[in-house]
Design an enzyme around this catalytic site. Sequence first.
Site, PDB file in Angstrom:
ATOM      1  N   HIS A  33       0.859  -1.406  -0.279  1.00 33.13           N
ATOM      2  CA  HIS A  33      -0.375  -0.210  -0.107  1.00 33.13           C
ATOM      3  C   HIS A  33       0.641   1.446   0.346  1.00 33.13           C
ATOM      4  O   HIS A  33       0.342   2.801  -0.042  1.00 33.13           O
ATOM      5  CB  HIS A  33      -1.028  -0.088   1.068  1.00 33.13           C
ATOM      6  CG  HIS A  33      -2.373   0.390   1.499  1.00 33.13           C
ATOM      7  ND1 HIS A  33      -2.160   2.212   0.468  1.00 33.13           N
ATOM      8  CD2 HIS A  33      -3.336   0.613   1.682  1.00 33.13           C
ATOM      9  CE1 HIS A  33      -3.108   1.946   0.608  1.00 33.13           C
ATOM     10  NE2 HIS A  33      -4.070   2.073   1.184  1.00 33.13           N
ATOM     11  N   CYS A  34       2.511   1.276   0.339  1.00 34.71           N
ATOM     12  CA  CYS A  34       3.028   2.318   0.679  1.00 34.71           C
ATOM     13  C   CYS A  34       3.793   2.224  -1.480  1.00 34.71           C
ATOM     14  O   CYS A  34       3.515   3.334  -1.267  1.00 34.71           O
ATOM     15  CB  CYS A  34       3.929   2.212   1.630  1.00 34.71           C
ATOM     16  SG  CYS A  34       3.036   2.357   2.781  1.00 34.71           S
ATOM     17  N   ILE A  35       4.941   1.577  -0.518  1.00 33.69           N
ATOM     18  CA  ILE A  35       6.289   1.790  -1.904  1.00 33.69           C
ATOM     19  C   ILE A  35       5.676   2.579  -2.806  1.00 33.69           C
ATOM     20  O   ILE A  35       6.383   3.157  -3.794  1.00 33.69           O
ATOM     21  CB  ILE A  35       6.913   0.679  -1.841  1.00 33.69           C
ATOM     22  CG1 ILE A  35       7.512   0.133   0.102  1.00 33.69           C
ATOM     23  CG2 ILE A  35       8.029   2.088  -2.505  1.00 33.69           C
ATOM     24  CD1 ILE A  35       8.119   1.310   0.989  1.00 33.69           C
ATOM     25  N   ASP A  69       2.748   6.149  -2.487  1.00 30.63           N
ATOM     26  CA  ASP A  69       3.737   6.735  -2.018  1.00 30.63           C
ATOM     27  C   ASP A  69       4.207   8.264  -3.072  1.00 30.63           C
ATOM     28  O   ASP A  69       3.713   9.678  -2.632  1.00 30.63           O
ATOM     29  CB  ASP A  69       4.291   7.111  -0.533  1.00 30.63           C
ATOM     30  CG  ASP A  69       2.599   6.208   0.497  1.00 30.63           C
ATOM     31  OD1 ASP A  69       1.814   6.039  -0.227  1.00 30.63           O
ATOM     32  OD2 ASP A  69       3.891   5.460   1.417  1.00 30.63           O
TER      33      ASP A  69
END
Length: 445
Positions: A283-285, A288
């Site tokens: 969900h991040c790298i 974001d």
Amino acid sequence: MKKTPKSSSTKSASDVLLQRLDKRTARLAVIGLGYVGLPLAVELAQAGFEVFGIDIDEHRVKQLNQGKSYIQDVPTADVRTLVKAGRFHASTDFSVLKKCDTVNICVPTPLSKQRDPDVSYIVAASQEVAQHLHKGMLVILESTTYPGTTDELVLPMLAETGLVVGKDFFLAFSPERVDPGNPQFNTRNIPKVVGGVTPACSKVAVKLYEQRLDHVVAVSSTQVAEMVKLLENTFRSVNIGLVNELALMCARLKIDVWEVISAAATKPFGFMPFYPGPGLGGHCIPIDPFYLSWKARASGFEARFIELAGHVNGHMPDHVVELVAEALNINGKAIRGSKVLVLGVAYKADIDDVRESPSLDIMEKLRERGAKIEYSDPHVASIRFAGSLLKHVPFTATQLKRFDCAVIATAHKDVSYANALRWSKAIVDTRNALKGKVSKKIVRL
Ligand SMILES: NC(=O)c1ccc[n+]([C@@H]2O[C@H](COP(=O)([O-])OP(=O)(O)OC[C@H]3O[C@@H](n4cnc5c(N)ncnc54)[C@H](O)[C@@H]3O)[C@@H](O)[C@H]2O)c1
């Protein structure tokens, strides 16, 4: 001269809240009970507070109120104990906010189809908070987002109530750094960065976290706190992009990239190992850095490192498909009509989360080229794939021998890759899981 204590009527809203937090009499709320919100809610309840968890997912709320956890890192026993003790309640009803002194917003922040920030979940949650905002309330946004979100998007919604930030209510941003599946670092012992809209906002937000978390790091503004998270994840994305490019380069030069990285990692300063792989997941790298480049673009700044890393990392699933073609070629097969087994669909080792997993991308690309695709992952019982439900293939000799090629896309600790090699006709290793093994069946990233 001795100071006389202020009576509660003359005390400022921040003094009242600080005291409630100190005495653990404050009622706390967490909006969004996923990988970030649920562990936080449990930690705060374990600190002795009464905590209200709010989520729009009725099934999740029901499970929690029955004392069951659906997040791997949160033990069901912990949820059960807290629910039984009346210290944790889950609800779909936002009106519980009326009786809460603080609220942490932990809702998703995905990308839109155009790969721009989708802050609609933050807007929806903030609108609910605004409806129930009252004097003395602390609101903290934890969802990862572009710098400026708290001040430019959330604050105006809350200020419309007529209440004044820093005096009547308090607003802060605190990025979440939880690393699902990490046995060493968790919500409690990962240092927590906090930036408030005003100094009073920072003070009460720091106080809340200090009640349970080991280390709280105050920064001067919400923008700095927002940017910290984006720097951390962009740092990872860019470095992974660099090693992915190095892996492709080493393949051309016939050098073992894994050996290069492992030898470079012996340098005791100035180097930090990152490893190549089949693409970014989670969900991040993968997401974001695009929040940051979007914001930069809006200010006329081109974030070239971010775009380049996105380009290199985004190409990796295509490269893996080429490696599968190479592996099938060992036995004179083509992708079309071959049976391919993907080993590992979680986006990283030892977890059950498939969001943005590059395995799914690889599976889809192989399917488009005519391969028959299945997967094996002890952490993921089933997935939605090509419009239907696909079930995990048990990791046995009989099963693995059915396939023309296996692809190690995620290397879980509890899977024997030596057996995978033994039982497969050809195997692509994108994770160095077959380190030291010599076989004509192996094609390595
Ligand atoms: N998962 C991670 O490892 C991780 C790590 C650091 C930061 N983050 C960030 O934290 C935020 C949350 O991520 P997550 O992984 O916990 O997401 P998640 O999908 O696991 O959980 C989000 C929860 O919010 C609920 N929700 C959605 N809209 C809502 C609304 N309007 N009101 C109430 N509930 C709502 C969903 O039903 C879901 O249960 C994101 O911004 C993410 O980028 C995630």
